[in-house]
Enzyme design. Structure first.
Site, PDB file in Angstrom:
ATOM      1  N   ASN A 117       0.815  -1.224   0.000  1.00  0.00           N
ATOM      2  CA  ASN A 117       0.000   0.000   0.000  1.00  0.00           C
ATOM      3  C   ASN A 117       0.850   1.276   0.000  1.00  0.00           C
ATOM      4  O   ASN A 117       0.520   2.258   0.664  1.00  0.00           O
ATOM      5  CB  ASN A 117      -0.953   0.013   1.212  1.00  0.00           C
ATOM      6  CG  ASN A 117      -1.998  -1.065   1.139  1.00  0.00           C
ATOM      7  OD1 ASN A 117      -2.483  -1.400   0.056  1.00  0.00           O
ATOM      8  ND2 ASN A 117      -2.334  -1.644   2.284  1.00  0.00           N
ATOM      9  N   GLY A 150       2.104   2.415  -3.236  1.00  0.00           N
ATOM     10  CA  GLY A 150       1.799   3.073  -4.506  1.00  0.00           C
ATOM     11  C   GLY A 150       2.442   2.451  -5.721  1.00  0.00           C
ATOM     12  O   GLY A 150       2.675   3.137  -6.719  1.00  0.00           O
ATOM     13  N   THR A 188       1.155   0.210  -7.875  1.00  0.00           N
ATOM     14  CA  THR A 188       0.251   0.193  -9.029  1.00  0.00           C
ATOM     15  C   THR A 188       0.028   1.599  -9.567  1.00  0.00           C
ATOM     16  O   THR A 188       0.046   1.816 -10.794  1.00  0.00           O
ATOM     17  CB  THR A 188      -1.097  -0.450  -8.643  1.00  0.00           C
ATOM     18  OG1 THR A 188      -0.874  -1.794  -8.191  1.00  0.00           O
ATOM     19  CG2 THR A 188      -2.040  -0.486  -9.836  1.00  0.00           C
ATOM     20  N   LYS A 243       2.256  -8.701 -13.814  1.00  0.00           N
ATOM     21  CA  LYS A 243       2.052  -8.778 -12.367  1.00  0.00           C
ATOM     22  C   LYS A 243       2.287 -10.240 -11.993  1.00  0.00           C
ATOM     23  O   LYS A 243       1.364 -11.052 -12.030  1.00  0.00           O
ATOM     24  CB  LYS A 243       0.636  -8.332 -12.007  1.00  0.00           C
ATOM     25  CG  LYS A 243       0.298  -8.396 -10.513  1.00  0.00           C
ATOM     26  CD  LYS A 243       0.949  -7.288  -9.734  1.00  0.00           C
ATOM     27  CE  LYS A 243       0.532  -7.358  -8.267  1.00  0.00           C
ATOM     28  NZ  LYS A 243       1.166  -6.302  -7.454  1.00  0.00           N
ATOM     29  N   THR A 300      -2.098 -11.409  -4.781  1.00  0.00           N
ATOM     30  CA  THR A 300      -2.846 -12.055  -3.703  1.00  0.00           C
ATOM     31  C   THR A 300      -4.054 -11.198  -3.339  1.00  0.00           C
ATOM     32  O   THR A 300      -4.194 -10.069  -3.804  1.00  0.00           O
ATOM     33  CB  THR A 300      -1.955 -12.278  -2.467  1.00  0.00           C
ATOM     34  OG1 THR A 300      -1.545 -11.007  -1.936  1.00  0.00           O
ATOM     35  CG2 THR A 300      -0.717 -13.094  -2.821  1.00  0.00           C
ATOM     36  N   GLU A 303       5.442  -5.473 -11.972  1.00  0.00           N
ATOM     37  CA  GLU A 303       5.063  -4.957 -10.654  1.00  0.00           C
ATOM     38  C   GLU A 303       5.124  -6.059  -9.610  1.00  0.00           C
ATOM     39  O   GLU A 303       4.410  -7.063  -9.701  1.00  0.00           O
ATOM     40  CB  GLU A 303       3.657  -4.359 -10.679  1.00  0.00           C
ATOM     41  CG  GLU A 303       3.290  -3.708  -9.348  1.00  0.00           C
ATOM     42  CD  GLU A 303       1.846  -3.283  -9.261  1.00  0.00           C
ATOM     43  OE1 GLU A 303       1.196  -3.621  -8.260  1.00  0.00           O
ATOM     44  OE2 GLU A 303       1.372  -2.602 -10.197  1.00  0.00           O
ATOM     45  N   GLY A 304       5.998  -5.872  -8.617  1.00  0.00           N
ATOM     46  CA  GLY A 304       6.147  -6.851  -7.563  1.00  0.00           C
ATOM     47  C   GLY A 304       4.974  -6.824  -6.593  1.00  0.00           C
ATOM     48  O   GLY A 304       3.996  -6.087  -6.771  1.00  0.00           O
ATOM     49  N   ALA A 305       5.084  -7.645  -5.554  1.00  0.00           N
ATOM     50  CA  ALA A 305       4.068  -7.691  -4.497  1.00  0.00           C
ATOM     51  C   ALA A 305       4.740  -7.320  -3.186  1.00  0.00           C
ATOM     52  O   ALA A 305       5.753  -7.915  -2.816  1.00  0.00           O
ATOM     53  CB  ALA A 305       3.451  -9.081  -4.414  1.00  0.00           C
ATOM     54  N   GLY A 306       4.185  -6.318  -2.502  1.00  0.00           N
ATOM     55  CA  GLY A 306       4.778  -5.903  -1.241  1.00  0.00           C
ATOM     56  C   GLY A 306       6.160  -5.300  -1.430  1.00  0.00           C
ATOM     57  O   GLY A 306       6.422  -4.601  -2.410  1.00  0.00           O
TER      58      GLY A 306
END
Length: 212
Positions: free
Chosen positions: A14, A16, A18, A39, A43, A116-119
């Site tokens: 959270n 930013g 995206t 992506k 999750t 785009e990674g996650a976290g």
């Protein structure tokens, strides 16, 4: 021509990623490049893929090669649990080679592939493979997105140290949306002193992509 890639990560969730990736799609397209998006893992997915859907919608507007793809086509894995991939992957389905194969498949459709990674960087994908390992394996330049809230100096410096320890080429930017009123007093003085060329997502992207 070898396709370039840019791995968008952040100091945490959270922050930013995206939002920044959407801005990058517009900016690269304005330079005449065919932009692609990937992506690898999303999750917190139920009936829809929120991030992948937003990214694909923007990409379809600027790259006809993505017009017939679905959000599922630009991901390798999705899981319903909103957690780190390792925790969300309760059946231990993730195979890193599948992510790499999907990356190369999408790379054929564009001039530059935005991943785009996650976290954050040390979010576990498997028990011994982190998000930073994926960026390194893809040999991508990294864009680190940092927040503007109180405490972001520490988060920014820790993430930079992680990237430096792997000798990963990176740039970084601030997504100025939290604690905006206080940012100029509690954070900006340090950035101005130590990183005089730091930039924000809203005003600095065009200058950043000029190197591509």
């Amino acid at each position: 021509m070898q396709v370039q890639s840019l791995f968008i990560t952040a100091t945490g969730t959270n922050v930013g990623k995206t939002y920044t990736t959407l801005k990058l799609i517009e900016a690269f397209a304005s330079r005449g490049l065919k932009v692609g998006v990937f992506k690898p893992i999303e999750t917190g997915v139920t009936d829809t893929l929120p991030d992948a859907s937003l990214l694909l919608k923007a990409c379809r507007k600027v790259n006809k090669n993505f017009k017939d793809l679905t959000p599922q086509d630009i991901t390798a894995y999705t899981f319903p649990l909103p957690a780190a991939p390792f925790c969300a992957d309760i059946n231990k389905e993730i195979v890193i080679d599948k992510i790499i194969e999907k990356y190369h498949e999408l790379a054929q459709l564009c001039d530059i592939l935005l991943v785009e990674g996650a976290g954050g960087l040390l979010v576990p994908i498997t028990k011994d493979f982190m998000m930073i390992d994926l960026a390194q394996k893809l040999r991508s330049k990294v864009l680190l997105v940092t927040p503007s809230r109180l405490g972001c100096i520490n988060d920014t410096l820790l993430s930079q140290e992680a990237l430096k320890s792997r000798n990963i080429e990176f740039d970084w930017c601030v997504n100025l949306f939290e604690d905006k009123e206080d940012f100029s007093e509690v954070t900006k003085p340090f950035y101005d002193e130590i990183f005089p060329e730091w930039w924000g997502v809203r005003e600095g992207i065009q200058s950043f992509i000029s190197s591509y």
